[in-house]
Scaffold this active site. Structure first.
Site, short mmCIF file in Angstrom:
data_model
loop_
_atom_site.label_atom_id
_atom_site.label_comp_id
_atom_site.label_asym_id
_atom_site.label_seq_id
_atom_site.Cartn_x
_atom_site.Cartn_y
_atom_site.Cartn_z
N ARG A 1 14.21 -0.38 30.90
CA ARG A 1 12.81 -0.81 30.82
C ARG A 1 11.91 0.40 30.62
NH1 ARG A 1 12.42 -5.32 35.76
NH2 ARG A 1 14.31 -6.45 35.17
N ARG B 1 11.58 3.28 40.82
CA ARG B 1 11.21 2.66 39.53
C ARG B 1 11.64 3.59 38.41
NH1 ARG B 1 7.72 -1.43 38.88
NH2 ARG B 1 6.84 -1.07 40.95
N GLU C 1 10.23 -4.62 47.28
CA GLU C 1 11.07 -5.60 46.57
C GLU C 1 12.44 -5.03 46.21
OE1 GLU C 1 11.52 -7.55 42.18
OE2 GLU C 1 9.53 -6.80 42.75
N SER D 1 14.34 -10.49 43.19
CA SER D 1 13.40 -11.54 42.81
C SER D 1 14.21 -12.73 42.35
CB SER D 1 12.47 -11.03 41.70
OG SER D 1 11.39 -11.91 41.49
N ARG E 1 17.93 0.32 44.27
CA ARG E 1 17.05 0.13 45.43
C ARG E 1 17.87 -0.13 46.70
NH1 ARG E 1 11.75 -3.09 42.90
NH2 ARG E 1 11.34 -1.51 41.29
#
Length: 429
Positions: free
Chosen positions: A265, A280, A352, A355, A393
């Site tokens: 990403r 991130r 987070e 999800s 994460r």
């Protein structure tokens, strides 16, 4: 994507939904184009009827040998003129339908009735917590400090090679990440009943569109321009698209898949967020859960996916909470989303790590994915997905929550068999 008939019949509700989702979008152009489209269709149908009637008359006149001076030729010329009008109007209709399709492709999914209306993450609703945040009598350091000092993570060399947003993992920490992947896959296959899939990492433009990544998320995607293909931002893209343009027998549902993949990403929409550490990154690893099911069972299936993802954290004994996202914080394709947030000492709060979403028939309509009921009818099925979990994460959470005052890391009990009984990770000398 929403059905055009539904949008037409509920346009005021759709516009309110867009406001609830904080979308700067109105449907005035849709109203105008949709009316023009319907008028054109009526006009084209009338012209076709006229052309067919003329053709019938010409055929009858020729069969009977009737041809008053130039009557057949005149009628044939009129028919050609009608055919030209039809072509002209069909061209305009195609242009209008393309514009309508573009508008429909930019309308997000409709939130479920129990999704709270809100602006952003501050309006999300906490559902439950699990585990206790345990202090060990010392100040825990963030992973971007102690893991670098211990030689486990190297951001500097990764930046030299690839630029910002990448890292090298070294020694037992690289091994720990690989073991986390194996542990997650094993748990989801052996206990939760998901089928393991190895997915392609490069997909077509239509694949990205079918899963709702395009057009909205194109700026965040890595485009391989020479081939007009994309690196996947999540294995969800490849998993959901496996069944594009297919009809699945109802008795095979639910279909549950799990896949590990690197994810790519650009994070263009997150500029400046979480720039320290590896929370991130442009390239990260994720174990993804995807399910195909009937509309009647999809919200039950969402709870199952959430439970499956939660169990990973429970086995690792990492404290977390589950939150229901509000309208302003949900993804484009989803009708309802639960985020699972793990406790990270570096941030002093929950962040987070998963999800889990129900897209209902939004992706199925784009990708033409249907199922055949036991009585032979064909219907759009529902697609669901969830991170089970984001591996990087999870690695951060283990590093920070299991760190010791001497700089070592205690290996979670459930992973020690993968480490041949080893229980401590030492700094690299």
């Amino acid at each position: 994507m929403l059905d055009i008939k539904y949008v037409r019949e509920h346009i005021d509700e759709i516009e309110q939904m867009l406001r609830n989702r904080n979308y700067d979008m109105t449907l005035s152009e849709f109203r105008e184009l949709d009316e023009r489209r319907r008028n054109l269709i009526g006009e084209i149908n009338a012209l076709r009827q006229q052309r067919n009637e003329n053709s019938r008359k010409i055929g009858m006149m020729k069969a009977k040998g009737e041809d008053a001076p130039g009557q057949v030729e005149q009628l044939m010329n009129k028919t050609k003129a009608v055919s030209l009008k039809i072509k002209e109007r069909e061209k305009i209709l195609n242009e209008i339908e393309e514009k309508l399709g573009d508008i429909l492709s930019r309308i997000p999914n409709i939130p479920a009735s129990d999704v709270p209306v809100g602006l952003d993450e501050n309006d999300n609703k906490e559902v439950r917590r699990w585990g206790e945040v345990k202090e060990k009598g010392f100040v825990k350091k963030p992973h971007w400090d102690f893991a670098v000092e211990n030689g486990w993570i190297d951001f500097v060399r990764a930046s030299k090679v690839s630029g910002g947003g990448f890292e090298y993992l070294r020694g037992d920490i690289a091994r720990l990440e690989r073991i986390l992947i194996d542990f997650m896959i094993d748990l989801h296959v052996e206990k939760h009943g998901f089928m393991e899939i190895r997915v392609p990492h490069i997909v077509k433009r239509e694949t990205m569109f079918a899963t709702g990544q395009l057009p909205k998320m194109e700026n965040d995607a890595y485009l391989l321009e020479r081939d007009d293909q994309f690196l996947i931002p999540t294995a969800e893209i490849s998993l959901v698209s496996m069944h594009m343009n297919e009809v699945i027998p109802e008795q095979e549902l639910p279909k549950r898949y799990v896949a590990y993949s690197p994810c790519y990403r650009r994070e263009a929409g997150s500029y400046g967020k979480d720039v320290r550490g590896m929370f991130r990154q442009h390239q990260f690893d994720k174990v993804e859960l995807v399910s195909f099911t009937t509309p009647e069972r999809s919200y039950e299936e969402l709870e199952y996916i959430v439970h499956s993802a939660e169990e990973v954290l429970q086995y690792l004994e990492l404290p977390y909470r589950v939150v229901l996202l509000c309208t302003g914080d949900m993804g484009f394709t989803v009708a309802k989303t639960y985020d699972i947030e793990v406790w990270l000492p570096s941030y002093g709060r929950y962040r987070e790590i998963s999800s889990c979403s129900n897209d209902i028939d939004f992706q199925a309509r784009r990708g033409h994915i249907r199922y055949r009921t036991t009585d032979g009818k064909t219907r759009l099925l529902h697609t669901l997905n969830g991170s089970g979990l984001a591996v990087g994460r999870t690695l951060i959470a283990v590093l920070e929550n299991y760190q010791n005052p001497d700089g070592t890391i205690t290996i979670p009990k459930t992973l020690r068999d993968y480490f041949n009984g080893k229980d401590i990770i030492e700094p690299i000398k």
